[in-house]
Design a protein around this motif. Structure first.
Motif, PDB file in Angstrom:
ATOM      1  N   GLU A  85       0.827  -1.194   0.000  1.00  0.00           N
ATOM      2  CA  GLU A  85       0.000   0.000   0.000  1.00  0.00           C
ATOM      3  C   GLU A  85       0.872   1.259   0.000  1.00  0.00           C
ATOM      4  O   GLU A  85       2.079   1.206   0.259  1.00  0.00           O
ATOM      5  N   ALA A  86       0.241   2.383  -0.272  1.00  0.00           N
ATOM      6  CA  ALA A  86       0.915   3.667  -0.089  1.00  0.00           C
ATOM      7  C   ALA A  86       1.345   3.764   1.372  1.00  0.00           C
ATOM      8  O   ALA A  86       0.560   3.492   2.270  1.00  0.00           O
ATOM      9  N   ARG A 115      -5.808   1.624  -5.417  1.00  0.00           N
ATOM     10  CA  ARG A 115      -4.765   1.522  -4.390  1.00  0.00           C
ATOM     11  C   ARG A 115      -3.385   1.338  -5.022  1.00  0.00           C
ATOM     12  O   ARG A 115      -2.389   1.892  -4.536  1.00  0.00           O
ATOM     13  N   ARG A 146      -2.290   4.753  -6.183  1.00  0.00           N
ATOM     14  CA  ARG A 146      -1.895   5.602  -5.050  1.00  0.00           C
ATOM     15  C   ARG A 146      -0.537   5.205  -4.510  1.00  0.00           C
ATOM     16  O   ARG A 146       0.287   6.051  -4.145  1.00  0.00           O
ATOM     17  N   ALA A 147      -0.274   3.910  -4.434  1.00  0.00           N
ATOM     18  CA  ALA A 147       1.026   3.438  -3.944  1.00  0.00           C
ATOM     19  C   ALA A 147       2.156   3.879  -4.862  1.00  0.00           C
ATOM     20  O   ALA A 147       3.243   4.261  -4.407  1.00  0.00           O
ATOM     21  N   ALA A 157       2.864   7.482  -4.267  1.00  0.00           N
ATOM     22  CA  ALA A 157       3.518   7.732  -2.976  1.00  0.00           C
ATOM     23  C   ALA A 157       4.994   7.386  -3.021  1.00  0.00           C
ATOM     24  O   ALA A 157       5.767   7.836  -2.177  1.00  0.00           O
TER      25      ALA A 157
END
Length: 317
Positions: free
Chosen positions: A202-203, A309, A312-313, A316
């Motif tokens: 994940e982020a 997700r 987003r990861a 990041a």
């Protein structure tokens, strides 16, 4: 919402599978409000997209596609197999200074190489089937006394994979594998349950494994079985707590050892003595019906959320 460039297709046997993944990813991202541009790499290496004039060579088409890479905030390379999942597109993104969904060049290259993956697994204490390398030039000299699985070292979707139960079939299996790679892996047959585990980073860097999935197939889970609808899946797999824990620990350990990012699928045999790693997929099939999204859906993460997700990861870092 960020601008995402989704790349599909590719120059390998998994071209059609990659097109399906890319199409599903692009649709899911649009549903969640992302601005999506798509590009397809043809089997001959030509990059094609709206606004790119027809080109005669891969180099010229790539040059014309570079503005799409420059304009994107993140690249989603839904290209399975060679010149995609093996780190080639990750390397291109790195050279262009672009953020990319999924693993980097190193993790993609090692994860795609089944022999190198075995060496990494051994280094972190994860068992694999006994095996040896055979060069395509030496297949006429290869001999084995027991049942074996023959597979190209770097190919996906089980292309070129054969189960050999009779000595007379070995040469044909080696020749089939050599159509996909000049390096061939010959492994002992592991008779056990086939269990897949998907891991997501994940982020923020947290990694977690989705509920494992069990494959039910009569005989070898080969290319035909994967795509003709005859295989059945159970997710979550019917496992006890100790088996689930052991599989998830091994999956995350391999994910970390390879330096994976985004999503990766770890394929195991579950024996009486614990997990035996079969192989790693750093850009697995990503339609909503594919194994990885099914596993995350069992954890309450629906398909559109999973794809978002992953983006987003990547953003990041």
């Amino acid at each position: 919402m960020p601008r995402v460039l989704v790349i599909g297709g590719g120059q390998n046997a998994e071209h059609e599978v990659s097109l399906a993944s890319a199409g599903a990813v692009a649709a899911a991202l649009r549903i969640t409000g992302h601005t999506v541009t798509t590009v397809t790499i043809d089997r001959d290496g030509i990059w094609r997209a709206d606004g790119i004039a027809p080109c005669a060579s891969p180099a010229e088409s790539l040059a014309r596609a570079l503005p799409l890479i420059a304009e994107a905030e993140v690249i989603f390379p839904a290209v399975h197999g060679a010149l995609g999942e093996d780190g080639a597109l990750a390397a291109l993104a790195a050279l262009a200074g672009a953020r990319i969904v999924g693993s980097d060049l190193r993790a993609g290259a090692i994860g795609m190489d089944k022999w190198a993956t075995k060496l990494v697994a051994d280094a972190v204490g994860i068992r694999t089937a006994k095996g040896r390398l055979v060069a395509a030039e030496d297949i006429g000299d290869a001999e084995f006394e027991e049942e074996v699985v023959v597979k190209p070292v770097s190919a996906g979707s089980s292309y070129g994979v054969s189960l050999v139960t009779e000595g007379g079939d070995l040469l044909g299996a080696l020749r089939t594998a050599a159509r996909f790679d000049r390096r061939i892996l010959v492994e002992e047959v592991v008779r056990a349950r086939e269990i897949d585990v998907a891991v997501l980073r994940e982020a923020g860097g947290v990694r977690w494994a989705a509920p494992p999935l069990e494959i039910h197939a009569s005989g070898l889970f080969d290319t035909a079985t994967k795509y003709d609808g005859s295989a059945r899946f159970t997710v979550p797999a019917q496992l006890d707590a100790a088996e689930t824990s052991a599989l998830k620990r091994a999956a995350i350990a391999m994910f970390d050892a390879l330096g994976c990012a985004g999503v990766a699928r770890m394929d195991f045999f579950l024996t009486d003595d614990g997990p035996v790693l079969n192989e790693v997929n750093t850009m697995p099939g990503l339609t909503a019906a594919s194994q990885v999204p099914r596993m995350f859906a069992a954890a309450g993460v629906e398909y559109t959320d999973l794809v978002s997700r992953m983006v987003r990861a990547a953003l990041a870092g």
